[in-house]
Design a protein around this motif. Structure first.
Motif, PDB file in Angstrom:
ATOM      1  N   ASP A  17       0.829  -1.210   0.000  1.00 34.98           N
ATOM      2  CA  ASP A  17       0.000   0.000   0.000  1.00 34.98           C
ATOM      3  C   ASP A  17       0.862   1.257   0.000  1.00 34.98           C
ATOM      4  OD1 ASP A  17      -2.228  -1.605   0.040  1.00 34.98           O
ATOM      5  OD2 ASP A  17      -2.610  -1.380   2.182  1.00 34.98           O
ATOM      6  N   ASP A  18       1.904   1.271   0.813  1.00 30.81           N
ATOM      7  CA  ASP A  18       2.792   2.435   0.878  1.00 30.81           C
ATOM      8  C   ASP A  18       3.438   2.710  -0.476  1.00 30.81           C
ATOM      9  OD1 ASP A  18       4.422   4.516   1.805  1.00 30.81           O
ATOM     10  OD2 ASP A  18       5.967   3.140   2.514  1.00 30.81           O
ATOM     11  N   LEU A  19       3.966   1.660  -1.113  1.00 28.34           N
ATOM     12  CA  LEU A  19       4.630   1.829  -2.406  1.00 28.34           C
ATOM     13  C   LEU A  19       3.657   2.299  -3.490  1.00 28.34           C
ATOM     14  CD1 LEU A  19       6.904  -1.314  -2.234  1.00 28.34           C
ATOM     15  CD2 LEU A  19       7.741   1.006  -2.584  1.00 28.34           C
ATOM     16  N   ILE A  20       2.444   1.773  -3.479  1.00 31.49           N
ATOM     17  CA  ILE A  20       1.472   2.125  -4.514  1.00 31.49           C
ATOM     18  C   ILE A  20       0.939   3.541  -4.296  1.00 31.49           C
ATOM     19  CG2 ILE A  20      -0.733   1.516  -5.561  1.00 31.49           C
ATOM     20  CD1 ILE A  20       1.703  -0.459  -6.010  1.00 31.49           C
ATOM     21  N   ILE A  21       0.545   3.852  -3.086  1.00 27.40           N
ATOM     22  CA  ILE A  21      -0.035   5.169  -2.797  1.00 27.40           C
ATOM     23  C   ILE A  21       1.003   6.281  -3.001  1.00 27.40           C
ATOM     24  CG2 ILE A  21      -0.971   6.633  -0.951  1.00 27.40           C
ATOM     25  CD1 ILE A  21      -2.234   4.044   0.207  1.00 27.40           C
ATOM     26  N   TYR A  26       8.426   7.567  -4.484  1.00 29.32           N
ATOM     27  CA  TYR A  26       9.405   6.509  -4.663  1.00 29.32           C
ATOM     28  C   TYR A  26       9.955   6.436  -6.094  1.00 29.32           C
ATOM     29  CZ  TYR A  26       8.068   4.747  -0.055  1.00 29.32           C
ATOM     30  OH  TYR A  26       7.844   4.610   1.293  1.00 29.32           O
ATOM     31  N   SER A  27       9.493   7.318  -6.976  1.00 26.44           N
ATOM     32  CA  SER A  27       9.956   7.373  -8.373  1.00 26.44           C
ATOM     33  C   SER A  27       9.747   6.057  -9.103  1.00 26.44           C
ATOM     34  CB  SER A  27      11.440   7.787  -8.436  1.00 26.44           C
ATOM     35  OG  SER A  27      11.619   9.067  -7.896  1.00 26.44           O
ATOM     36  N   ILE A  28       8.580   5.449  -8.868  1.00 20.68           N
ATOM     37  CA  ILE A  28       8.199   4.232  -9.572  1.00 20.68           C
ATOM     38  C   ILE A  28       6.879   4.478 -10.302  1.00 20.68           C
ATOM     39  CG2 ILE A  28       9.430   2.727  -7.977  1.00 20.68           C
ATOM     40  CD1 ILE A  28       6.814   2.144  -6.552  1.00 20.68           C
ATOM     41  N   ILE A  29       6.548   3.616 -11.241  1.00 15.43           N
ATOM     42  CA  ILE A  29       5.340   3.775 -12.052  1.00 15.43           C
ATOM     43  C   ILE A  29       4.407   2.592 -11.800  1.00 15.43           C
ATOM     44  CG2 ILE A  29       4.406   3.874 -14.390  1.00 15.43           C
ATOM     45  CD1 ILE A  29       7.056   5.152 -15.275  1.00 15.43           C
ATOM     46  N   VAL A  30       3.153   2.895 -11.538  1.00 15.15           N
ATOM     47  CA  VAL A  30       2.146   1.858 -11.296  1.00 15.15           C
ATOM     48  C   VAL A  30       1.097   1.933 -12.400  1.00 15.15           C
ATOM     49  CG1 VAL A  30       0.439   0.941  -9.691  1.00 15.15           C
ATOM     50  CG2 VAL A  30       2.494   2.084  -8.811  1.00 15.15           C
ATOM     51  N   LYS A  31       0.847   0.799 -13.045  1.00 15.58           N
ATOM     52  CA  LYS A  31      -0.183   0.766 -14.086  1.00 15.58           C
ATOM     53  C   LYS A  31      -0.914  -0.567 -14.021  1.00 15.58           C
ATOM     54  CE  LYS A  31       3.224  -0.612 -17.598  1.00 15.58           C
ATOM     55  NZ  LYS A  31       3.846  -0.259 -18.891  1.00 15.58           N
ATOM     56  N   LYS A  32      -2.137  -0.560 -14.538  1.00 12.73           N
ATOM     57  CA  LYS A  32      -2.949  -1.769 -14.502  1.00 12.73           C
ATOM     58  C   LYS A  32      -2.847  -2.500 -15.839  1.00 12.73           C
ATOM     59  CE  LYS A  32      -6.769  -2.018 -12.089  1.00 12.73           C
ATOM     60  NZ  LYS A  32      -8.174  -1.944 -11.587  1.00 12.73           N
ATOM     61  N   ASP A  33      -2.581  -3.787 -15.754  1.00 13.50           N
ATOM     62  CA  ASP A  33      -2.574  -4.643 -16.941  1.00 13.50           C
ATOM     63  C   ASP A  33      -4.016  -4.907 -17.376  1.00 13.50           C
ATOM     64  OD1 ASP A  33      -1.109  -6.774 -18.662  1.00 13.50           O
ATOM     65  OD2 ASP A  33      -2.649  -7.921 -17.604  1.00 13.50           O
ATOM     66  N   GLU A  45      11.155   2.157 -17.060  1.00 14.77           N
ATOM     67  CA  GLU A  45      10.825   3.447 -17.664  1.00 14.77           C
ATOM     68  C   GLU A  45      10.829   4.560 -16.619  1.00 14.77           C
ATOM     69  OE1 GLU A  45       7.136   3.000 -19.710  1.00 14.77           O
ATOM     70  OE2 GLU A  45       7.925   1.535 -21.137  1.00 14.77           O
ATOM     71  N   CYS A  46      11.440   4.312 -15.501  1.00 17.83           N
ATOM     72  CA  CYS A  46      11.538   5.288 -14.419  1.00 17.83           C
ATOM     73  C   CYS A  46      12.833   5.054 -13.668  1.00 17.83           C
ATOM     74  CB  CYS A  46      10.340   5.165 -13.475  1.00 17.83           C
ATOM     75  SG  CYS A  46      10.211   3.529 -12.719  1.00 17.83           S
ATOM     76  N   PRO A  47      13.321   6.032 -12.905  1.00 16.60           N
ATOM     77  CA  PRO A  47      14.599   5.852 -12.218  1.00 16.60           C
ATOM     78  C   PRO A  47      14.534   4.982 -10.979  1.00 16.60           C
ATOM     79  CG  PRO A  47      13.714   8.031 -11.743  1.00 16.60           C
ATOM     80  CD  PRO A  47      12.806   7.413 -12.781  1.00 16.60           C
ATOM     81  N   GLY A  48      13.345   4.869 -10.351  1.00 21.80           N
ATOM     82  CA  GLY A  48      13.299   4.215  -9.055  1.00 21.80           C
ATOM     83  C   GLY A  48      14.017   5.080  -8.025  1.00 21.80           C
ATOM     84  N   SER A  49      14.234   4.558  -6.854  1.00 22.61           N
ATOM     85  CA  SER A  49      14.897   5.349  -5.810  1.00 22.61           C
ATOM     86  C   SER A  49      15.518   4.424  -4.772  1.00 22.61           C
ATOM     87  CB  SER A  49      13.881   6.267  -5.120  1.00 22.61           C
ATOM     88  OG  SER A  49      12.880   5.509  -4.457  1.00 22.61           O
ATOM     89  N   ILE A  50      16.417   4.992  -3.975  1.00 23.48           N
ATOM     90  CA  ILE A  50      17.026   4.239  -2.881  1.00 23.48           C
ATOM     91  C   ILE A  50      15.944   3.755  -1.923  1.00 23.48           C
ATOM     92  CG2 ILE A  50      18.562   4.393  -0.881  1.00 23.48           C
ATOM     93  CD1 ILE A  50      20.121   6.556  -2.516  1.00 23.48           C
ATOM     94  N   GLU A  51      15.013   4.671  -1.593  1.00 28.18           N
ATOM     95  CA  GLU A  51      13.945   4.326  -0.656  1.00 28.18           C
ATOM     96  C   GLU A  51      13.085   3.182  -1.178  1.00 28.18           C
ATOM     97  OE1 GLU A  51      15.043   8.639  -0.096  1.00 28.18           O
ATOM     98  OE2 GLU A  51      14.617   7.339  -1.794  1.00 28.18           O
TER      99      GLU A  51
END
Length: 320
Positions: A17-21, A26-33, A45-51
């Protein structure tokens, strides 16, 4: 110990939940298949992050482990370290974090890790652990740089017996910061898996601590894989607290470190090339930490085996 009182899927929900919300944070991308499953891009397609790397690593452990980034004095040029600890290391590492679920379709291949494994039960290790879990929401972590095909996604939610909208697939390429951290965070798991392989009584392991140097990001997958494996094989340290006699510990401690492997002594990339890229031809005993300490809560004594190889870690990290 009754492992079934612990639920890696239940403890993982708050991390998911934390990562998605907070995906932007967090410099991540969430998409629905199109199936309804959630695809979480952590570095394609994104840098991501240390966290995000630290959070995904704890997600891999089913919420039963802590992963931190620390300053290190490993060597003059290697000053960052991933540290891991768990007071439920067998479940966290072997029932969740271990990349043991073989997912293959046509040209796609990945080994799945994370709490979804404990729902799917597609590996013999769950029979050996006598561990089962339940959950309506789950996550699987794949070390890939492309989205899995629909056939793989369907297999995952069908095998886990969850609604596709409750499945979260995290993609963590080795060349990304998230992939780099989450592979290094497997140092404790690598130690436990080696212990399990040699017949060590893992049900007597109470606490686990581990650390390993964090390599710089690599420009390609092969170098990235080489650096993260070398980090653990030649620089990883595992510390276990066990409920065992000194004699039981002495019987096993020297078998755990990587020095016992016939392929020990060369960078992982070089070893892989020697076997024409066939991962499964490498001596499996190489996949071990470089050094291990085992302490008995019965006697209060500690036993040590193995040594770090700082020169080889330095070569792997900086002499590509």
């Amino acid at each position: 110990m009754d492992f079934n009182r612990l639920s890696v899927n239940k403890y993982s929900e708050c991390i998911i939940d934390d990562l998605i919300i907070n995906n932007e944070k967090y410099s991540i991308i969430v998409k629905k298949d199109k199936s309804g499953a959630w695809i979480v891009d952590c570095g394609i397609e994104c840098p991501g992050s240390i966290e995000a790397g630290l959070k995904v690593s704890e997600l891999c452990m089913g919420g039963l482990g802590n992963v931190n980034l620390n300053y290190s004095s490993f060597s003059k040029n290697i000053i960052w370290n991933i540290s891991v600890f768990s007071s439920h290391p067998v479940v966290a590492c072997l029932a969740s974090q271990y990349a043991g679920w073989n997912l293959k379709h046509e040209k796609f291949f990945s080994l799945g890790s994370g709490p979804a494994r404990a729902l799917a039960h597609r590996e013999d290790i769950f029979k050996e652990l006598n561990y089962t879990d339940q959950g309506k929401k789950t996550a699987i972590i794949l070390e890939v740089n492309t989205q899995p095909p629909e056939e793989i996604i369907k297999k995952i939610f069908n095998d886990c017996k969850v609604d596709p909208t409750c499945l979260y697939i995290f993609l963590t390429p080795t060349t990304s910061i998230v992939g780099n951290i989450q592979v290094c965070s497997r140092v404790l798991e690598v130690g436990l898996h080696k212990a399990h392989t040699i017949g060590f009584p893992i049900n007597k392991i109470i606490h686990g601590y581990a650390s390993t140097p964090l390599p710089p990001l690599s420009k390609d997958t092969l170098n990235g894989m080489g650096r993260t494996n070398d980090s653990i094989i030649y620089g990883g340290i595992v510390d276990l607290t066990v409920e065992m006699s000194d004699a039981e510990i002495l019987e096993n401690v020297k078998k755990i470190p990587s020095q016992s492997a016939k392929d020990y002594g060369a960078p992982f990339k070089t070893i892989l090339k020697k076997y024409d890229g066939d991962f499964y031809k490498i001596d499996p005993s190489l996949f071990s930490p470089s050094q291990v300490k085992i302490s008995s809560i019965i006697t209060g004594n500690s036993f040590f085996a193995g040594n770090t190889n700082k020169e080889l870690v330095q070569k792997s990290f900086f002499d590509d």
